[in-house]
Design a protein around this motif. Structure first.
Motif, mmCIF file in Angstrom:
data_model
loop_
_atom_site.group_PDB
_atom_site.id
_atom_site.type_symbol
_atom_site.label_atom_id
_atom_site.label_comp_id
_atom_site.label_asym_id
_atom_site.label_seq_id
_atom_site.Cartn_x
_atom_site.Cartn_y
_atom_site.Cartn_z
ATOM 1 N N LEU A 1 0.725 1.703 8.145
ATOM 2 C CA LEU A 1 1.361 2.988 8.444
ATOM 3 C C LEU A 1 2.214 2.921 9.714
ATOM 4 O O LEU A 1 3.346 3.393 9.741
ATOM 5 C CB LEU A 1 0.267 4.039 8.633
ATOM 6 C CG LEU A 1 0.504 5.403 7.996
ATOM 7 C CD1 LEU A 1 0.810 5.269 6.531
ATOM 8 C CD2 LEU A 1 -0.699 6.289 8.216
ATOM 9 N N ASP B 1 -4.350 3.218 7.321
ATOM 10 C CA ASP B 1 -3.738 2.004 6.781
ATOM 11 C C ASP B 1 -2.948 1.344 7.923
ATOM 12 O O ASP B 1 -2.051 1.974 8.472
ATOM 13 C CB ASP B 1 -2.818 2.441 5.632
ATOM 14 C CG ASP B 1 -2.031 1.283 5.049
ATOM 15 O OD1 ASP B 1 -2.191 0.147 5.522
ATOM 16 O OD2 ASP B 1 -1.259 1.536 4.101
ATOM 17 N N SER C 1 0.836 -1.209 0.000
ATOM 18 C CA SER C 1 0.000 0.000 0.000
ATOM 19 C C SER C 1 0.871 1.259 0.000
ATOM 20 O O SER C 1 0.356 2.353 0.099
ATOM 21 C CB SER C 1 -0.885 0.001 1.239
ATOM 22 O OG SER C 1 -0.087 0.103 2.405
ATOM 23 N N PHE D 1 11.950 10.611 7.212
ATOM 24 C CA PHE D 1 11.417 9.967 8.421
ATOM 25 C C PHE D 1 12.407 9.003 9.084
ATOM 26 O O PHE D 1 12.670 9.084 10.284
ATOM 27 C CB PHE D 1 10.106 9.238 8.103
ATOM 28 C CG PHE D 1 9.361 8.763 9.311
ATOM 29 C CD1 PHE D 1 8.462 9.583 9.963
ATOM 30 C CD2 PHE D 1 9.575 7.484 9.815
ATOM 31 C CE1 PHE D 1 7.785 9.148 11.084
ATOM 32 C CE2 PHE D 1 8.899 7.041 10.944
ATOM 33 C CZ PHE D 1 8.003 7.878 11.572
ATOM 34 N N ALA E 1 2.165 2.824 2.160
ATOM 35 C CA ALA E 1 2.167 3.301 3.551
ATOM 36 C C ALA E 1 2.951 4.599 3.715
ATOM 37 O O ALA E 1 3.711 4.765 4.665
ATOM 38 C CB ALA E 1 2.710 2.213 4.495
ATOM 39 N N LEU E 2 2.752 5.528 2.781
ATOM 40 C CA LEU E 2 3.364 6.851 2.950
ATOM 41 C C LEU E 2 2.562 7.605 4.012
ATOM 42 O O LEU E 2 1.365 7.382 4.158
ATOM 43 C CB LEU E 2 3.338 7.612 1.621
ATOM 44 C CG LEU E 2 4.207 6.984 0.528
ATOM 45 C CD1 LEU E 2 3.963 7.665 -0.802
ATOM 46 C CD2 LEU E 2 5.682 7.061 0.897
ATOM 47 N N PHE E 3 3.238 8.486 4.744
ATOM 48 C CA PHE E 3 2.547 9.211 5.816
ATOM 49 C C PHE E 3 1.788 10.394 5.217
ATOM 50 O O PHE E 3 2.402 11.331 4.711
ATOM 51 C CB PHE E 3 3.551 9.675 6.864
ATOM 52 C CG PHE E 3 4.372 8.546 7.433
ATOM 53 C CD1 PHE E 3 3.746 7.472 8.042
ATOM 54 C CD2 PHE E 3 5.748 8.536 7.334
ATOM 55 C CE1 PHE E 3 4.478 6.407 8.564
ATOM 56 C CE2 PHE E 3 6.493 7.483 7.853
ATOM 57 C CZ PHE E 3 5.856 6.419 8.461
ATOM 58 N N PRO E 4 0.447 10.368 5.262
ATOM 59 C CA PRO E 4 -0.332 11.378 4.557
ATOM 60 C C PRO E 4 -0.235 12.766 5.174
ATOM 61 O O PRO E 4 -0.534 13.753 4.515
ATOM 62 C CB PRO E 4 -1.771 10.850 4.640
ATOM 63 C CG PRO E 4 -1.780 9.949 5.821
ATOM 64 C CD PRO E 4 -0.398 9.373 5.938
ATOM 65 N N PHE E 5 0.172 12.832 6.454
ATOM 66 C CA PHE E 5 0.234 14.129 7.123
ATOM 67 C C PHE E 5 1.607 14.772 6.984
ATOM 68 O O PHE E 5 1.848 15.842 7.532
ATOM 69 C CB PHE E 5 -0.132 13.970 8.603
ATOM 70 C CG PHE E 5 0.559 12.811 9.248
ATOM 71 C CD1 PHE E 5 1.819 12.952 9.772
ATOM 72 C CD2 PHE E 5 -0.053 11.553 9.278
ATOM 73 C CE1 PHE E 5 2.471 11.878 10.342
ATOM 74 C CE2 PHE E 5 0.598 10.465 9.839
ATOM 75 C CZ PHE E 5 1.871 10.633 10.370
#
Lengths: 333, 259
Positions: free
Chosen positions: B160, B157, A87, A102, A89-93
């Motif tokens: 995450l 997710d 997915s 990161f 899993a990038l940090f959306p914020f």
């Protein structure tokens, strides 16, 4: 430790969830600088294997060593095994640069250094000018590259990839395959790539591990696996193969679809008579499906010109044969 | 516009009129110079606000309400977030029972809740104190906070958090660097909503507040004495405060759902 020692070694690794055996028994060495693809149908244990390597799952039994060090007790955050998620899993914020930084931030790298290294990787992956973009403002391919940059910025010895291209359009998949193989060669680090797509695995990997039902079904170079599958499971999973009864009991013959010749009249020499069923356009050629003796399904890959010459009708009778060296014999299982 | 559309719009107008007219009336009379709520209206005046807010007990009550709301909202939000995170992160045998218990308080009749709180807080020796009201309001607010946090976590997710561990973050670090930032809109929203719940709450506060009255309790006491437009003035301030909190909460919930 010498360079010839494997980077990763799974010895007798088992993973169970309650009564379900995700991985039954795994012995596998992964070398330094190797591009290994672990391939298999869903539920075969390939993702569990990858997650154990990253420390996100603990093996029920057996040992995983990285560089000779037993990793069973080492928690995920103390390992140097960045993973590119299915997915992403990038940090959306966080914005693009903050995402890439990161791992460095978590490892306490000073701000100025972080900035420099993040910018270097963004540039390397063609994301210069996107530093302050939000993740939801990026295209699929761009996100993919942010995920790669985020994993590689800490300069790991090994990169884990869990079906990273499964969400991309077909043309982008081909392009990203190029990006990945080039990166792997340039960096000289180990890539462990989990996928259910044989085209991805065969296109990129030095060595392919086929898993089924929690065990390794075969390990080999892509050509070996394609031309000489060890058992029926591999032959069927790889696809585009004809599996035929062999000369001796327990033996089976495997003939790749592209080595099967179709003729409208009986050429003799033990050709199989078969009724035409349907055809399917498959990019590199056309796969014709036939029903052979005793209802066995046969496949033959032909060119467009050949198809025009044959102009097969459903139910029409053809003869299929192959050159003597084209068949691979599978003994047992 | 089709007839059905017109009908729908009229229905909406009627609905909102029905809901907000009494409050609007109270607001109008709070600015009306006449002593009694009658039509035609007198002149526009801020007299009732001035008299109401010149009374020290009004200020004390607002001070109490503010302290209780700020503390109860912080506790409710913390408790609600932790409960929601437990649900998100872990699977365990009695999870349905755990969730049912966590969501139970709003279904308890308020009078029963007030009585129970009075008895229990009395035993603890904090009945009639601000900490007592804070405890009671935390119990009432936590389920709302949990519902909001669960909604937000359901949009996260699960990879995450694992991605943060994978990049070198310990569990606590990942919580601080990933889970809390991701849930921040929900946390603020839960804070505003639970503060509003506490600020408005009358019945339980009436049981447990004793001499430390909150605003709704004080309003009732003034009402018992006489009918006075000061009540309208105080009511308007209370309504605007909680409305503002609820609107902030809603805006944050809606924005994060679209993102």
């Amino acid at each position: 430790m010498t360079d010839s020692d494997p980077l990763v070694r799974f010895s007798g690794v088992r993973k169970t969830y309650g009564t379900f055996e995700a991985v039954k028994h795994l012995d596998l060495d992964i070398g330094r600088g190797e591009f290994v693809a672990i391939m298999g149908p869903s539920g075969c244990g390939k993702t569990t294997t990858l997650r154990m390597l990253a420390g996100l799952e603990e093996p029920t039994a057996g040992e995983i060593t990285i560089d000779g060090r037993v990793m069973n007790e080492v928690s995920a955050h103390d390992r140097d095994t960045p993973l590119v998620w299915q997915s992403l899993a990038l940090f959306p914020f966080l914005n693009v640069k903050e995402n890439v930084e990161f791992g460095l931030r978590m490892r306490g790298v000073p701000k100025a250094d972080r900035h420099g290294r993040a910018m270097l990787w963004l540039e390397r992956l063609g994301l210069k000018g996107f530093e302050t973009r939000r993740i939801d403002q990026l295209s699929g391919g761009q996100r993919q590259r942010v995920a790669l940059a985020r994993s590689l910025v800490t300069e790991p010895r090994m990169l884990l990839l869990d079906e990273p291209l499964s969400a991309l359009d077909a043309h982008l998949v081909i392009r990203m395959q190029g990006v990945l193989t080039r990166l792997q060669k340039e960096l000289g680090i180990t890539f462990v790539y989990v996928t259910h797509s044989q085209s991805e695995a065969f296109a990129m990997a030095d060595r392919v591990v086929i898993m089924g039902h929690g065990e390794i079904a075969q390990i080999g170079r892509p050509q070996e696996i394609f031309r000489a599958p060890r058992n029926r499971f591999v032959a069927e999973f790889v696809g585009r193969n004809n599996i035929l009864p062999g000369d001796k009991p327990g033996h089976e013959l495997v003939v790749a679809a592209d080595r099967m010749q179709v003729s409208a009249s009986d050429p003799g020499e033990g050709a199989l008579a078969a009724e035409f069923l349907s055809e399917e356009f498959a990019g590199t050629g056309i796969i014709c499906y036939f029903e052979g003796p005793e209802g066995v399904e046969l496949k033959a890959q032909v060119t467009e010109d050949q198809l025009d010459d044959l102009s097969p009708e459903p139910g029409q009778r053809f003869w299929l044969n192959w050159a003597p060296g084209a068949a691979h014999v599978m003994a047992g299982i | 516009m089709r007839p059905s559309d017109i009908a729908f719009r009229l229905y909406l107008v009627a609905l909102f009129t029905f809901v907000f007219l009494p409050i609007l009336t109270s607001m109008v009379f709070s600015l009306n110079s006449d002593r009694f709520p009658t039509v035609p209206l007198g002149e526009v005046t801020t007299h009732w606000y001035e008299t109401a807010f010149s009374r020290p007990e009004v200020w004390t009550a607002f001070g109490n309400s503010l302290i209780v709301a700020v503390c109860a909202a912080a506790l409710s939000t913390t408790l609600g977030f932790v409960t929601a995170y437990t649900d998100f992160r872990y699977g365990f045998r009695f999870k349905p029972a755990y969730l049912a218990l966590a969501l139970l308080p709003p279904t308890i009749p308020l009078v029963i809740m007030g009585l129970a709180m009075l008895a229990w807080l009395g035993r603890l020796g904090i009945s009639g104190t601000l900490p007592g009201i804070i405890v009671a309001h935390t119990v009432m607010g936590a389920p709302f906070a949990m519902a909001i946090c669960r909604l937000r976590l359901s949009q996260m997710d699960p990879a995450l958090e694992a991605a943060a561990w994978n990049l070198g973050a310990s569990q606590w670090r990942a919580m601080r660097a990933v889970v809390i930032p991701f849930c921040l809109p929900a946390l603020i929203s839960a804070y505003c909503l639970t503060a509003a719940v506490s600020f408005d709450e009358f019945i339980v506060a009436w049981f447990v507040s004793g001499l430390n009255k909150t605003v709704p309790v004080m309003i009732l006491e003034i009402l018992q004495g006489n009918v006075d437009p000061q009540i309208n003035a105080i009511g308007t301030v209370v309504f605007l405060t909680s409305m503002a909190l609820v609107i902030i909460a809603q805006l944050l919930i809606l924005r994060k759902t679209n993102a």
